[in-house]
Write an enzyme that holds these catalytic residues in place. Structure first.
Site, PDB file in Angstrom:
ATOM      1  N   HIS A   5      -3.574 -11.861  11.231  1.00 23.79           N
ATOM      2  CA  HIS A   5      -3.021 -13.146  10.408  1.00 23.79           C
ATOM      3  C   HIS A   5      -1.763 -13.414  10.427  1.00 23.79           C
ATOM      4  CE1 HIS A   5      -2.198  -9.332   8.050  1.00 23.79           C
ATOM      5  NE2 HIS A   5      -1.397 -10.117   7.533  1.00 23.79           N
ATOM      6  N   ASP A  15       1.343 -14.527   7.615  1.00 23.77           N
ATOM      7  CA  ASP A  15       1.526 -14.380   6.097  1.00 23.77           C
ATOM      8  C   ASP A  15       1.864 -15.863   5.610  1.00 23.77           C
ATOM      9  OD1 ASP A  15       1.341 -11.625   6.094  1.00 23.77           O
ATOM     10  OD2 ASP A  15       3.658 -11.511   6.422  1.00 23.77           O
TER      11      ASP A  15
HETATM   12  C1  SIN Z   1       1.194  -3.448   7.391  1.00 22.32           C
HETATM   13  O1  SIN Z   1       1.011  -2.900   6.307  1.00 22.32           O
HETATM   14  O2  SIN Z   1       1.304  -2.968   8.335  1.00 22.32           O
HETATM   15  C2  SIN Z   1       1.223  -4.950   7.410  1.00 22.32           C
HETATM   16  C3  SIN Z   1       0.852  -5.529   6.149  1.00 22.32           C
HETATM   17  C4  SIN Z   1       0.845  -6.901   6.141  1.00 22.32           C
HETATM   18  O3  SIN Z   1      -0.198  -7.620   6.555  1.00 22.32           O
HETATM   19  O4  SIN Z   1       1.829  -7.473   5.826  1.00 22.32           O
END
Ligand code: SIN
Length: 269
Positions: A95, A97
């Site tokens: 994804h 953000d």
């Molecule tokens: C992670 O926890 O490694 C990434 C989390 C996120 O999707 O920001």
């Protein structure tokens, strides 16, 4: 600071850098490294929550995530928490953000706080490398398209977020191939968590091409894998990369602190 690439297309480790003692020239070098490599990791940092916020504010204003639990003492910091009894994790699929916002987040800064004894890596994939790897025919087609992005997947997510219904917003529309706002580089900008369909196409019509693009974009040669260590801090550019948190540490806790920095509306390449 010294910069060592983690893979051919994305990611770099920066050494000889203390994130709490960056002068303006040092910060400019860090920002340039972020735009060149998409993700940078700096190890063995002692980043307090105050220093985490101060670092984020050098990139821009903080864009507080409306779905994540805030840190009670520092509400500008989001908790990315996995409890030992959870089988799914926040961000456990590829994804980008905040792509569901009209002006999506520019970068995210993740600090490791509690790590499992094994696993819990984060993978990153370069969306400029993914674009470059497409045929000229598909590049031309995609340059004429926009896609609809929505936060609706948070309603079904089962990762301990329990979002309040008032947090949801109208979908946002972005070009499928964006020009990176700082470098102008073309980047593929669709992702499996938040993109619903191409503008003017039905969800069903969009699904085959989107599925192709998601598989293409996350090919091993466009990606790298970040192994977290105590004190690691990673910064990634959400216009340039997608990421994926690996849920391979069942029975163990993991806690990361994340800040996202405000971005801008995105233009077509
Ligand atoms: C992670 O926890 O490694 C990434 C989390 C996120 O999707 O920001």
């Amino acid at each position: 600071m010294e910069i060592t690439k983690l893979s051919g297309a994305v990611g770099a480790e920066i050494t000889n850098l203390d994130l709490t003692r960056l002068d303006d020239a040092g910060f400019d070098n860090l920002r340039s490294a972020l735009f060149s490599h998409g993700m940078v990791v700096i190890r063995a940092q002692s980043l307090t929550s105050e220093a985490h916020i101060a670092l984020a504010e050098r990139f821009g204003s903080i864009d507080v995530n409306r779905f994540f639990h805030p840190l009670p003492t520092h509400p500008m910091i989001a908790e990315v928490r996995t409890k030992p009894d959870m089988s799914k994790v926040i961000g456990g699929t590829w994804h980008t953000d905040h792509s569901y916002d009209p002006a999506p987040a520019m970068c995210s800064i993740l600090a490791a706080r509690v790590l499992p004894p094994f696993g819990g890596d984060t993978l990153f994939a370069s969306m400029s490398a993914a674009y470059m790897g497409l045929s000229e025919g598909l590049k031309n087609t995609l340059r004429g398209l926009r896609a609809v992005h929505s936060d609706s997947s948070f309603a079904e997510s089962n990762v301990g977020l329990d979002p309040d219904r008032t947090a949801f917003r109208e979908p946002a529309v972005h070009p499928v191939i964006i020009a990176h706002p700082d470098t102008g580089a073309p980047c593929l900008y669709v992702n499996g968590d938040f993109t619903l369909n191409f503008e003017g196409w039905s969800v069903e019509e969009s699904a085959p091409l989107l599925s192709y693009l998601y598989a293409h974009a996350t090919r091993p040669e466009y990606s790298c894998r970040l192994n977290w260590q105590p004190g690691s801090v990673a910064i990634w550019d959400n216009r340039l990369v997608q990421h994926f948190a690996c849920a391979d540490y069942a029975g163990h806790a993991r806690l990361m602190h994340r800040i996202t920095v405000e971005g801008q509306t995105l233009s077509a390449f």
